[in-house]
Design a protein around this motif. Structure first.
Motif, PDB file in Angstrom:
ATOM      1  N   UNK A 220     -20.147  23.333  -6.522  1.00 58.09           N
ATOM      2  CA  UNK A 220     -19.389  22.011  -6.572  1.00 58.09           C
ATOM      3  C   UNK A 220     -19.093  21.577  -5.063  1.00 58.09           C
ATOM      4  N   UNK A 221     -19.493  20.570  -4.611  1.00 61.58           N
ATOM      5  CA  UNK A 221     -19.217  20.005  -3.511  1.00 61.58           C
ATOM      6  C   UNK A 221     -18.270  18.900  -3.355  1.00 61.58           C
ATOM      7  N   UNK A 222     -17.248  18.770  -2.479  1.00 64.38           N
ATOM      8  CA  UNK A 222     -16.303  17.815  -2.447  1.00 64.38           C
ATOM      9  C   UNK A 222     -16.691  16.948  -0.990  1.00 64.38           C
ATOM     10  N   UNK A 223     -17.151  15.751  -1.332  1.00 64.92           N
ATOM     11  CA  UNK A 223     -17.947  14.905   0.072  1.00 64.92           C
ATOM     12  C   UNK A 223     -17.234  13.744   0.161  1.00 64.92           C
ATOM     13  N   UNK A 224     -17.044  13.345   1.592  1.00 62.39           N
ATOM     14  CA  UNK A 224     -16.616  11.903   1.705  1.00 62.39           C
ATOM     15  C   UNK A 224     -17.686  11.529   2.874  1.00 62.39           C
ATOM     16  N   UNK A 249     -19.545  16.630  -6.357  1.00 62.44           N
ATOM     17  CA  UNK A 249     -20.848  16.804  -6.661  1.00 62.44           C
ATOM     18  C   UNK A 249     -21.348  18.098  -7.286  1.00 62.44           C
ATOM     19  N   UNK A 250     -21.906  18.289  -8.402  1.00 64.91           N
ATOM     20  CA  UNK A 250     -22.446  19.524  -9.013  1.00 64.91           C
ATOM     21  C   UNK A 250     -23.857  19.574  -8.850  1.00 64.91           C
ATOM     22  N   UNK A 251     -24.183  20.614  -8.284  1.00 67.86           N
ATOM     23  CA  UNK A 251     -25.627  20.738  -7.610  1.00 67.86           C
ATOM     24  C   UNK A 251     -26.170  22.247  -7.934  1.00 67.86           C
ATOM     25  N   UNK A 252     -27.503  22.136  -8.443  1.00 69.81           N
ATOM     26  CA  UNK A 252     -28.112  23.613  -8.956  1.00 69.81           C
ATOM     27  C   UNK A 252     -28.429  24.293  -7.575  1.00 69.81           C
ATOM     28  N   UNK A 271     -17.229  20.210   1.776  1.00 60.13           N
ATOM     29  CA  UNK A 271     -16.418  21.570   1.365  1.00 60.13           C
ATOM     30  C   UNK A 271     -17.128  21.997  -0.088  1.00 60.13           C
ATOM     31  N   UNK A 272     -17.488  23.312   0.045  1.00 56.16           N
ATOM     32  CA  UNK A 272     -18.097  23.964  -1.271  1.00 56.16           C
ATOM     33  C   UNK A 272     -17.063  24.501  -1.995  1.00 56.16           C
ATOM     34  N   UNK A 273     -17.026  24.326  -3.250  1.00 51.57           N
ATOM     35  CA  UNK A 273     -15.781  24.775  -4.082  1.00 51.57           C
ATOM     36  C   UNK A 273     -16.481  25.628  -5.060  1.00 51.57           C
ATOM     37  N   UNK A 274     -16.142  26.864  -5.145  1.00 46.71           N
ATOM     38  CA  UNK A 274     -16.529  27.671  -6.328  1.00 46.71           C
ATOM     39  C   UNK A 274     -16.411  27.231  -7.677  1.00 46.71           C
ATOM     40  N   UNK A 275     -17.436  27.294  -8.548  1.00 42.72           N
ATOM     41  CA  UNK A 275     -17.118  26.722  -9.841  1.00 42.72           C
ATOM     42  C   UNK A 275     -16.757  28.015 -10.746  1.00 42.72           C
TER      43      UNK A 275
END
Length: 297
Positions: A220-224, A249-252, A271-275
């Motif tokens: 999971x990415x939080x992007x601006x 954004x959820x990306x595989x 920033x990457x956030x753990x799912x």
């Protein structure tokens, strides 16, 4: 090790299991998850010898389960609807279990009496659901099984007892190498105890991996983006949502790959956030289409 290979089980023409395959490593805690009706309880009943699959094969430690009394004496299970004799007390069921499990330990039974603190002479049917579930764990763990199969195991237990039960189970895994297969809808709890996860849907195992691999395969990415722009169309996004200027954004792919893909757009923030296991479950089963929908009534 538990090995399930392409098993099929039908009821009146309906395939509750449709070529399901999974592998549970010895000495691991394997979480079996899936939506209601996915076939989890049917698979567990096949593993415990209640149902016989029409096709495929299943084994525990290389031995077939069906009509194998010697193997079943090493396998213990707690079903969601745990059975006991209506006129039986915990002590009565203790004697019953001793007849089926040669490894039943009266010493451990007496020690666990201090943990569960139930009146062993009281009729089980007069106990609350939570107390009955405690009795089930008391008796089952006293059997000293090599393999433990659990279906919604801690449903009905209070938070303190849930933690106590999991402590006992994980202690057996660490000290005796017990193999545990657990089916539950409580994904947050499974995330704390499982090292392998399998996702079952419509009678098939969609995927199975170690929990670490599963979490590393989706991010999971939080992007601006600059100038408050939208998500570029060429990004391989499973699901996107937006709050203000922040896109989620959820990306595989793993976190490093995802940040590298986004970096080419020179975002102001990435920033990457753990799912969580619950989020992975939702997006592996169908992304936003499987998520909770807002309804206007």
């Amino acid at each position: 090790m538990i090995q399930v290979q392409n098993i099929t089980k039908r009821f009146d023409g309906f395939a509750a299991l449709d070529g399901a395959s999974l592998s549970v490593p010895a000495g691991s805690v394997y979480g079996l998850v899936g939506p209601n009706g996915a076939g989890k309880s049917t698979l567990i009943r096949c593993l415990t010898g209640v149902y016989r699959p029409e096709e495929g094969a299943l084994s525990i430690d290389g031995q077939p389960v069906w009509e194998n009394a010697a193997l079943k004496s090493r396998v213990a299970a707690i079903a969601d609807d745990w059975y006991y004799f209506p006129q039986a007390s915990i002590r009565d069921m203790c004697r019953f279990y001793q007849g089926f499990y040669p490894g039943f330990s009266l010493e451990r039974y007496e020690k666990l009496k201090e943990v569960f603190q139930l009146d062993e002479k009281r009729l089980l049917r007069r106990l609350s659901k939570g107390m009955q579930k405690q009795a089930a764990f008391w008796l089952t763990l006293s059997c000293m099984p090599d393999c433990l199969i659990l279906d919604e195991p801690v449903d009905g237990l209070d938070p303190v007892m849930r933690r106590q039960v999991w402590s006992l189970i994980l202690g057996d895994v660490a000290q005796r190498g017990v193999t545990v297969l657990v089916s539950s809808h409580n994904l947050r709890e499974l995330e704390d105890v499982c090292d392998h996860v399998g996702i079952l849907d419509h009678g098939k195992v969609l995927l199975e991996r170690s929990l670490a691999q599963l979490q590393d395969n989706m991010v999971k990415l939080q992007v601006v983006f600059q100038d408050g722009g939208g998500v570029p169309e060429d990004l391989p996004v499973l699901h996107a949502s937006r709050v203000g200027r922040i896109h989620t954004l959820i990306m595989r792919m793993n976190a490093g790959e995802a940040q590298a893909r986004v970096a080419s757009y020179q975002p102001l923030l990435a920033d990457a956030v753990p799912l969580t296991l619950e989020e992975i479950f939702i997006y592996e089963l169908g992304g936003a289409d499987y998520a909770v929908k807002d309804m206007v009534l």
